[in-house]
Design a protein around this motif. Structure first.
Motif, short mmCIF file in Angstrom:
data_model
loop_
_atom_site.label_atom_id
_atom_site.label_comp_id
_atom_site.label_asym_id
_atom_site.label_seq_id
_atom_site.Cartn_x
_atom_site.Cartn_y
_atom_site.Cartn_z
N ARG A 181 1.28 -1.05 0.06
CA ARG A 181 -0.01 -0.24 0.76
C ARG A 181 0.81 1.59 0.11
O ARG A 181 0.38 2.31 -0.65
CB ARG A 181 -0.85 -0.09 1.74
CG ARG A 181 -1.81 -0.93 0.82
CD ARG A 181 -3.76 -1.02 1.56
NE ARG A 181 -4.43 -1.56 1.43
CZ ARG A 181 -4.53 -2.87 1.88
NH1 ARG A 181 -3.30 -3.63 3.24
NH2 ARG A 181 -5.47 -3.80 1.41
N LEU A 182 1.99 1.44 0.65
CA LEU A 182 2.94 2.36 0.77
C LEU A 182 3.54 2.35 -0.14
O LEU A 182 4.03 3.97 -1.27
CB LEU A 182 3.59 2.37 1.95
CG LEU A 182 3.29 1.97 3.09
CD1 LEU A 182 4.63 1.88 4.64
CD2 LEU A 182 2.92 3.51 3.60
N TYR A 183 4.28 1.73 -0.73
CA TYR A 183 5.06 1.23 -2.03
C TYR A 183 3.90 2.33 -3.55
O TYR A 183 4.09 3.04 -3.76
CB TYR A 183 5.07 0.07 -2.38
CG TYR A 183 6.22 0.62 -4.44
CD1 TYR A 183 7.04 -0.33 -4.64
CD2 TYR A 183 4.47 -0.36 -4.95
CE1 TYR A 183 7.59 0.04 -5.52
CE2 TYR A 183 5.57 -0.24 -6.30
CZ TYR A 183 6.54 -0.57 -6.40
OH TYR A 183 7.00 -0.34 -8.19
N TYR A 184 2.67 1.65 -3.53
CA TYR A 184 1.82 2.00 -4.83
C TYR A 184 1.63 3.49 -4.31
O TYR A 184 1.17 4.14 -5.61
CB TYR A 184 0.58 1.56 -4.62
CG TYR A 184 0.89 -0.07 -5.37
CD1 TYR A 184 1.46 0.30 -6.73
CD2 TYR A 184 0.73 -0.82 -5.05
CE1 TYR A 184 1.48 -1.06 -7.69
CE2 TYR A 184 0.45 -1.97 -5.39
CZ TYR A 184 1.60 -2.50 -7.01
OH TYR A 184 2.01 -3.71 -7.71
N GLU A 185 1.11 4.23 -3.34
CA GLU A 185 1.22 5.75 -2.07
C GLU A 185 1.76 6.07 -3.27
O GLU A 185 1.97 7.40 -3.62
CB GLU A 185 0.84 5.25 -1.06
CG GLU A 185 -0.63 5.34 -0.87
CD GLU A 185 -0.74 5.08 0.81
OE1 GLU A 185 -0.03 6.11 1.61
OE2 GLU A 185 -1.25 5.03 1.48
N ASP A 186 3.27 5.99 -3.07
CA ASP A 186 4.25 6.60 -2.86
C ASP A 186 4.42 6.70 -4.47
O ASP A 186 4.74 7.70 -5.31
CB ASP A 186 5.60 5.81 -2.42
CG ASP A 186 5.45 6.08 -1.15
OD1 ASP A 186 5.31 6.97 -0.47
OD2 ASP A 186 7.08 5.55 -0.74
#
Length: 181
Positions: free
Chosen positions: A156-161
């Motif tokens: 989730r963090l990866y795709y937000e970034d």
């Protein structure tokens, strides 16, 4: 722990002099045995707009999807562990990039570290611990079939970034699951 790995004598659980926590102590040879958190290290293998995931062939979470990761071995760096685990679980070669996330999973005494990595080619296949390996776009990620909360959080963090156009290092804690009353 029942016996000293140094001399074989019976150990006792007590707080050693100068310490604050109970440890297994050998009164015969004086060895203090420390039990420390395990390091789980892996990668986010990227190919264009896709991520390589592995479907687990082992417990825990047999049949669920995860990033290639596992327990760090002695005498290796975290980056070496990420590359080794990716090779073992997905038979894939990667160029390890920046450390991306550090997730404290203190209720099971683990620290999960995941690196961004670039797949060097599309020559990957399931290793002994995987049933299947596959590249996924963000829309294809099987969110409800992910094996571990640390993997879901990292993705989730990866795709937000990625949507923000800038990747940063993330540190997070995962609490113990709520127990049924």
């Amino acid at each position: 722990m029942n016996f000293c790995s140094n001399c074989g004598a019976t150990v006792v659980l007590r707080i050693p002099t100068g310490d604050t926590l109970p440890r297994h102590v050998c009164d015969a040879c004086g060895t203090i045995h420390y039990s420390n958190p395990k390091m789980v290290v892996g990668a986010i293998p990227e190919w264009e707009d896709k991520i390589l995931l592995c479907r687990r062939a082992i417990e825990p979470r047999h049949g669920k999807w995860t990033l290639p990761a596992g327990f760090m071995e002695n005498h290796e760096t975290t980056a070496e562990a990420a590359a080794r685990e990716t090779a073992e679980e997905a038979c894939a070669r990667i160029a390890v990039g920046d450390m991306y996330s550090l997730i404290n999973v203190s209720h099971i005494s683990q620290v999960h570290i995941l690196y961004r990595a670039r797949l060097l080619d599309l020559d990957f296949r399931p290793g002994e611990e995987s049933l299947e390996t596959r590249l996924f776009t963000e829309a294809e990620i099987p969110w409800d079939e992910l094996a571990f909360r640390s993997v879901a959080l990292t993705l989730r963090l990866y795709y937000e970034d990625r949507r923000a156009g800038s990747f940063r290092f993330h540190v997070a804690d995962i609490a113990a699951p709520a127990t049924a009353a």
